[in-house]
Design a protein around this motif. Structure first.
Motif, PDB file in Angstrom:
ATOM      1  N   ASP A 224       1.190  -1.578  -0.480  1.00  0.00           N
ATOM      2  CA  ASP A 224       0.007   0.050  -0.081  1.00  0.00           C
ATOM      3  C   ASP A 224       1.124   1.179  -0.095  1.00  0.00           C
ATOM      4  O   ASP A 224       0.739   2.360  -1.184  1.00  0.00           O
ATOM      5  CB  ASP A 224      -0.577   0.556   1.174  1.00  0.00           C
ATOM      6  CG  ASP A 224      -2.190  -0.915   1.266  1.00  0.00           C
ATOM      7  OD1 ASP A 224      -2.059  -1.358  -0.266  1.00  0.00           O
ATOM      8  OD2 ASP A 224      -2.903  -1.824   1.730  1.00  0.00           O
ATOM      9  N   SER A 386     -10.623  -5.994   0.732  1.00  0.00           N
ATOM     10  CA  SER A 386      -9.050  -6.403   0.959  1.00  0.00           C
ATOM     11  C   SER A 386      -8.921  -7.314   1.704  1.00  0.00           C
ATOM     12  O   SER A 386      -9.653  -7.643   2.995  1.00  0.00           O
ATOM     13  CB  SER A 386      -8.798  -4.899   1.034  1.00  0.00           C
ATOM     14  OG  SER A 386      -9.103  -4.738   2.687  1.00  0.00           O
ATOM     15  N   ARG A 409     -11.476  -2.402  -1.141  1.00  0.00           N
ATOM     16  CA  ARG A 409     -10.114  -2.609  -2.343  1.00  0.00           C
ATOM     17  C   ARG A 409     -10.841  -0.811  -2.775  1.00  0.00           C
ATOM     18  O   ARG A 409     -11.759  -0.633  -3.146  1.00  0.00           O
ATOM     19  CB  ARG A 409     -10.370  -3.209  -3.443  1.00  0.00           C
ATOM     20  CG  ARG A 409      -9.556  -4.666  -2.722  1.00  0.00           C
ATOM     21  CD  ARG A 409      -9.202  -5.554  -3.767  1.00  0.00           C
ATOM     22  NE  ARG A 409      -8.700  -6.760  -3.481  1.00  0.00           N
ATOM     23  CZ  ARG A 409      -8.340  -7.097  -3.100  1.00  0.00           C
ATOM     24  NH1 ARG A 409      -6.878  -6.560  -2.727  1.00  0.00           N
ATOM     25  NH2 ARG A 409      -7.941  -8.732  -2.526  1.00  0.00           N
ATOM     26  N   PRO A 443     -10.202   2.067   2.308  1.00  0.00           N
ATOM     27  CA  PRO A 443      -9.090   1.813   2.519  1.00  0.00           C
ATOM     28  C   PRO A 443      -8.369   2.410   3.548  1.00  0.00           C
ATOM     29  O   PRO A 443      -8.721   3.880   4.112  1.00  0.00           O
ATOM     30  CB  PRO A 443      -8.797   1.916   1.330  1.00  0.00           C
ATOM     31  CG  PRO A 443     -10.164   2.370   0.363  1.00  0.00           C
ATOM     32  CD  PRO A 443     -11.798   2.926   1.235  1.00  0.00           C
TER      33      PRO A 443
END
Ligand code: DLL
Length: 462
Positions: A224, A386, A409, A443
């Motif tokens: 990430d 995710s 996600r 996220p």
């Protein structure tokens, strides 16, 4: 913090028998191995390993009984003595040990050698109370480095590789344990430790390591961070990840391999038994970690009845060390749940299946047993969700409730992610058998960890 009192003065056996033990153990110090080749002990057949294990087991039990009061007391109370160990099967007559056994010996009473032979101390934090302290002689440290190097080689690491070590340095065995193994395999170690995520990205970009060592969840955090910096993790220099210290699933392996375009291999270990390197995975096969049975004897037991289970049966992993000088540990209950499998790449040495969870991490939700790895496995099979999730447990009106907080996600629109969340709840109900709430989070809003990730937030009254 209280300062530990000096260890009581104790006398250690120096008779001929113990000298023989020392000689038997010393002969196992690491033999340098040419690049890519197996150590001679790695290729022993099952029969040869059984023979070696028996000799080393007899020496270890004698060593522990003669030099650690807690073992003497335990065995005397059970009516067993070292000479009862005539075959490997006889081990089943000896009592188990556990974290409590070690904690009761805090800080140094579990050591089987005088303090002036202890070269290093590590400790596992534990969430409450005293840490569990482990110690190593020079020979122990050398064997540890040799086994770690063996794992790295098995996972594709070669002399000359630059290795970014993001396991935490300090009392945790991950950082330093891996460090000496990287040097032993002939690699160049970058002793980065955990945390400072932006700096990790910068160093990976600048030093161009081929290998990274960290927990699987931290590698996702790094992926990430790469993306947040406008970089594609697949373009990084990394080709191999040697990942462990927390349970992870095959689905997680695929997620990581895709994110970085690398080969991700497992590495297993625990402080009480040595640290990382008790078992490692072949890059060619990726079929579970091979246990180095020239140094450790594994058993699988039924955690309730404590009966030893046959190959392939699921239960609790128990270890006996065969070459440890400072802290021999016999029939140690790890609480890790898995099964033993026959050897493949190293046919004499058995493999372990994935750790599905720890018996002390098992959630009991309205009578249904559940592990975070089950949620991971299901969630990663659903598009739009995710691998970042947490499990929150509460008990309003005397009724247990679990909420799976899971990030969508970034590329999945909110509405689609909500539908994916509903699908997750449905599949948990069908596959695990319990009703849960799923809350889809934005996220990068759930907590990350630079080491072992905490998945469970149990807020139920005790
Ligand atoms: O976690 C040693 C280690 C460091 C292993 C770096 C691998 C890499 P402890 O802090 O004592 O030692 O925690 C040991 O972590 O009993 C398992 O529950 C879990 N664990 C370790 N490796 C794996 C793995 C280090 N590969 C505890 N898969 C163990 C699943 C693992 N769980």
């Amino acid at each position: 913090m209280s300062i530990a009192p000096a260890p009581e003065s104790r006398s250690y056996q120096t008779d001929a028998a113990t000298n023989a033990v020392a000689t038997a153990l010393a002969s196992t110090a690491g033999t340098p191995t040419p690049a890519g080749e197996a150590d001679p002990e790695e290729t022993l057949s099952r029969e040869q390993l059984d023979q070696l294990q028996l000799t080393r087991l007899q020496a270890t039990v004698r060593h522990a009984y003669d030099n650690i009061a807690a073992y003497r007391k335990l065995y005397d109370a059970h009516g067993v003595k070292p000479s009862d160990l005539q075959t490997l099967e006889d081990l089943a007559n000896f009592p188990f040990t556990d974290k409590e056994f070690l904690r009761a010996a805090y800080p140094f009473k579990s050591f089987a050698v005088p303090m002036d032979r202890i070269r290093r101390i590590h400790a596992s934090s534990g969430t409450t109370g005293r840490p569990t302290v482990v110690g190593y002689t020079e020979g122990d440290i050398d064997r540890w480095a040799t086994l770690l190097a063996r794992c790295l080689r098995f996972s594709g690491v070669r002399p000359g590789d630059i290795v970014h070590n993001a396991y935490g340095y300090g009392l945790f065995t991950g950082g330093l344990g891996a460090h000496y193994g990287i040097e032993k395999v002939g690699g160049t170690v970058i002793p980065m430790s955990g945390g400072q995520t932006e700096k990790q990205i910068q160093l990976i970009q600048d030093f161009r390591p081929r290998v990274i060592l960290c927990t699987p969840t931290y590698l996702l955090t790094l992926a990430d961070a790469f993306r947040s910096a406008g970089l594609d993790p697949r373009e990084s220099s990394l080709e191999i990840g040697v990942l462990g210290a927390e349970p992870w699933t095959e689905e997680m392996r695929q997620e990581i391999e895709k994110a970085f375009d690398i080969t991700a291999c497992d590495i297993y270990g625990l402080s009480e038994v040595m640290g990382p390197g008790v078992a490692g995975e072949s890059a060619q096969r990726q079929d579970g970690s091979t246990i180095w049975e020239d140094h450790f004897r594994p058993e699988i037991i039924d955690p309730i009845t404590e009966e030893v289970l046959p190959l392939g049966h699921h239960g609790e992993l128990v270890f006996t060390t065969l070459t440890k000088e400072a802290l021999p540990i016999i029939r140690y209950r790890t609480h890790d749940l898995t099964r033993l499998l026959p050897g493949t790449d190293r046919p004499g040495h058995r493999r372990m299946g994935r750790i599905t969870g720890r018996s002390d991490d098992m959630i009991i939700l309205r009578g249904v047993n559940l592990f975070p790895t089950q949620i991971e496995e299901i969630a990663l099979g659903i598009e739009g969700l995710s691998p970042h999730f947490q499990l929150e447990l509460v008990r309003p009106d005397h009724m247990d409730q679990m909420t799976v907080h899971i990030e969508r996600r970034p590329e999945t629109p909110r509405q689609e992610a909500e539908a994916a969340g509903a699908e997750l709840a449905r599949q948990i109900k069908v596959k695990v058998g319990c009703s849960t709430r799923v809350a889809v989070a934005e996220p990068e809003t759930l907590a990350r960890s630079s080491g072992k990730l905490r998945r469970i937030y149990d807020k139920r009254p005790r």
